[in-house]
Write a protein that holds these residues in place. Structure first.
Motif, PDB file in Angstrom:
ATOM      1  N   ALA A 113      -1.698  15.192 -25.576  1.00 18.12           N
ATOM      2  CA  ALA A 113      -2.865  14.754 -26.314  1.00 18.12           C
ATOM      3  C   ALA A 113      -3.944  14.667 -25.202  1.00 18.12           C
ATOM      4  O   ALA A 113      -3.959  14.950 -23.908  1.00 18.12           O
ATOM      5  N   GLN A 114      -5.249  15.104 -25.899  1.00 20.03           N
ATOM      6  CA  GLN A 114      -6.560  15.538 -24.999  1.00 20.03           C
ATOM      7  C   GLN A 114      -7.499  14.330 -25.684  1.00 20.03           C
ATOM      8  O   GLN A 114      -7.732  14.055 -26.663  1.00 20.03           O
ATOM      9  N   TYR A 115      -7.982  13.754 -24.396  1.00 19.20           N
ATOM     10  CA  TYR A 115      -9.145  12.757 -24.665  1.00 19.20           C
ATOM     11  C   TYR A 115     -10.368  13.051 -23.576  1.00 19.20           C
ATOM     12  O   TYR A 115     -10.068  12.922 -22.290  1.00 19.20           O
ATOM     13  N   ASN A 123      -5.182  13.382 -20.223  1.00 21.06           N
ATOM     14  CA  ASN A 123      -4.131  13.985 -20.796  1.00 21.06           C
ATOM     15  C   ASN A 123      -2.845  13.414 -20.694  1.00 21.06           C
ATOM     16  O   ASN A 123      -2.107  13.873 -19.978  1.00 21.06           O
ATOM     17  N   PRO A 124      -2.328  12.444 -21.705  1.00 24.16           N
ATOM     18  CA  PRO A 124      -0.960  12.265 -21.621  1.00 24.16           C
ATOM     19  C   PRO A 124       0.023  13.199 -22.315  1.00 24.16           C
ATOM     20  O   PRO A 124      -0.523  13.866 -23.211  1.00 24.16           O
ATOM     21  N   SER A 125       1.071  13.325 -21.744  1.00 28.05           N
ATOM     22  CA  SER A 125       2.067  14.200 -22.653  1.00 28.05           C
ATOM     23  C   SER A 125       3.474  13.846 -22.622  1.00 28.05           C
ATOM     24  O   SER A 125       4.038  13.161 -21.643  1.00 28.05           O
ATOM     25  N   LYS A 146      10.324  14.413 -19.707  1.00 28.48           N
ATOM     26  CA  LYS A 146       9.136  14.321 -18.891  1.00 28.48           C
ATOM     27  C   LYS A 146       8.096  13.274 -19.566  1.00 28.48           C
ATOM     28  O   LYS A 146       7.516  14.102 -20.528  1.00 28.48           O
ATOM     29  N   SER A 147       7.750  12.552 -19.204  1.00 27.38           N
ATOM     30  CA  SER A 147       6.432  11.731 -19.404  1.00 27.38           C
ATOM     31  C   SER A 147       5.349  11.823 -18.323  1.00 27.38           C
ATOM     32  O   SER A 147       5.613  11.550 -17.345  1.00 27.38           O
ATOM     33  N   GLU A 148       4.021  12.157 -18.798  1.00 21.53           N
ATOM     34  CA  GLU A 148       3.141  12.598 -17.976  1.00 21.53           C
ATOM     35  C   GLU A 148       1.791  11.994 -18.277  1.00 21.53           C
ATOM     36  O   GLU A 148       1.287  11.986 -19.263  1.00 21.53           O
ATOM     37  N   LEU A 149       1.000  11.626 -17.016  1.00 26.69           N
ATOM     38  CA  LEU A 149      -0.279  11.387 -17.072  1.00 26.69           C
ATOM     39  C   LEU A 149      -1.153  12.230 -16.038  1.00 26.69           C
ATOM     40  O   LEU A 149      -0.813  12.458 -15.031  1.00 26.69           O
ATOM     41  N   TYR A 165       0.611  12.544 -12.505  1.00 24.63           N
ATOM     42  CA  TYR A 165       1.907  11.860 -12.106  1.00 24.63           C
ATOM     43  C   TYR A 165       2.841  12.074 -13.372  1.00 24.63           C
ATOM     44  O   TYR A 165       2.469  11.944 -14.596  1.00 24.63           O
ATOM     45  N   ASN A 166       4.161  12.216 -12.935  1.00 23.11           N
ATOM     46  CA  ASN A 166       5.166  12.085 -14.064  1.00 23.11           C
ATOM     47  C   ASN A 166       6.327  11.261 -13.949  1.00 23.11           C
ATOM     48  O   ASN A 166       6.680  11.380 -12.576  1.00 23.11           O
TER      49      ASN A 166
END
Length: 191
Positions: A113-115, A123-125, A146-149, A165-166
């Motif tokens: 996602a892009q904010y 960008n969280p993914s 993988k969850s990432e910020l 960070y992930n």
């Protein structure tokens, strides 16, 4: 026992650490060269529109486990032509690979996602992928999530610099699920 065999064995025991370090350095260099070569071949040469983004990053893999912390490098691709506006915001697919110093690797694809908040980008993914253990940490399964910020700042017209960070985990698919936390510095460039 032949004296030659004893001498060779004694030399090998005394130089085992040096040999292992050289092998690790050579493996890391091979991965860096492979990443650069792949990047050179997949980057568009003459693109009128800036619709493809590459993120080059480096950092520490599994920093929260003192016994397994190691360096990492990676590259991630995002094609902005595939962006979609949804109720969650602007979503796009991402694909990438990261290599760890201990010969472990992770290949992934998923969504981001892009904010945009002025020059600041959040960008969280979420990206499922395949993990190769190499000589690294046993994460319990080949399939990992993988969850990432990611937080970046626009420095130039088509470039960003930031931190991410992930957390990588197998969601209890395996017998064990130790997970791994990583942080990275990244440089993003639109081509």
């Amino acid at each position: 026992m032949d004296i030659t065999v004893i001498v060779i064995f004694a030399w090998w025991c005394n130089n085992k650490e040096k040999i292992e370090i050289k092998i690790k350095i050579n493996n890391l260099l091979k991965k860096v060269i492979l990443t650069v070569i792949l990047g050179a071949f997949i980057l568009p040469v003459n693109s009128e529109e800036k619709n493809t983004e590459y993120s080059f990053y480096t950092g520490k893999f599994d920093f929260s486990d003192e016994g397994k912390v190691t360096s990492l490098i990676g590259i991630q691709h995002q094609n902005e032509e595939l962006n979609r506006d949804t109720f969650l915001g602007n979503i796009s697919p991402v694909t990438g690979v990261m290599f760890m110093q201990n010969s472990a690797s992770y290949v992934y694809t998923g969504i981001q996602a892009q904010y945009k908040l002025g020059k600041l980008n959040f960008n969280p993914s979420f990206t499922p992928g395949l993990y190769g253990e190499g000589n690294g940490k046993n994460l319990g399964h080949i399939v990992e999530f993988k969850s990432e910020l990611q937080l970046t700042v626009d420095f130039f017209e088509n470039s960003e610099f930031g931190l991410k960070y992930n957390h990588i985990s197998n969601a209890n698919l395996g017998d064990k699920n130790p997970g791994a936390n990583s942080y990275m510095l990244n440089f993003l460039k639109r081509f």
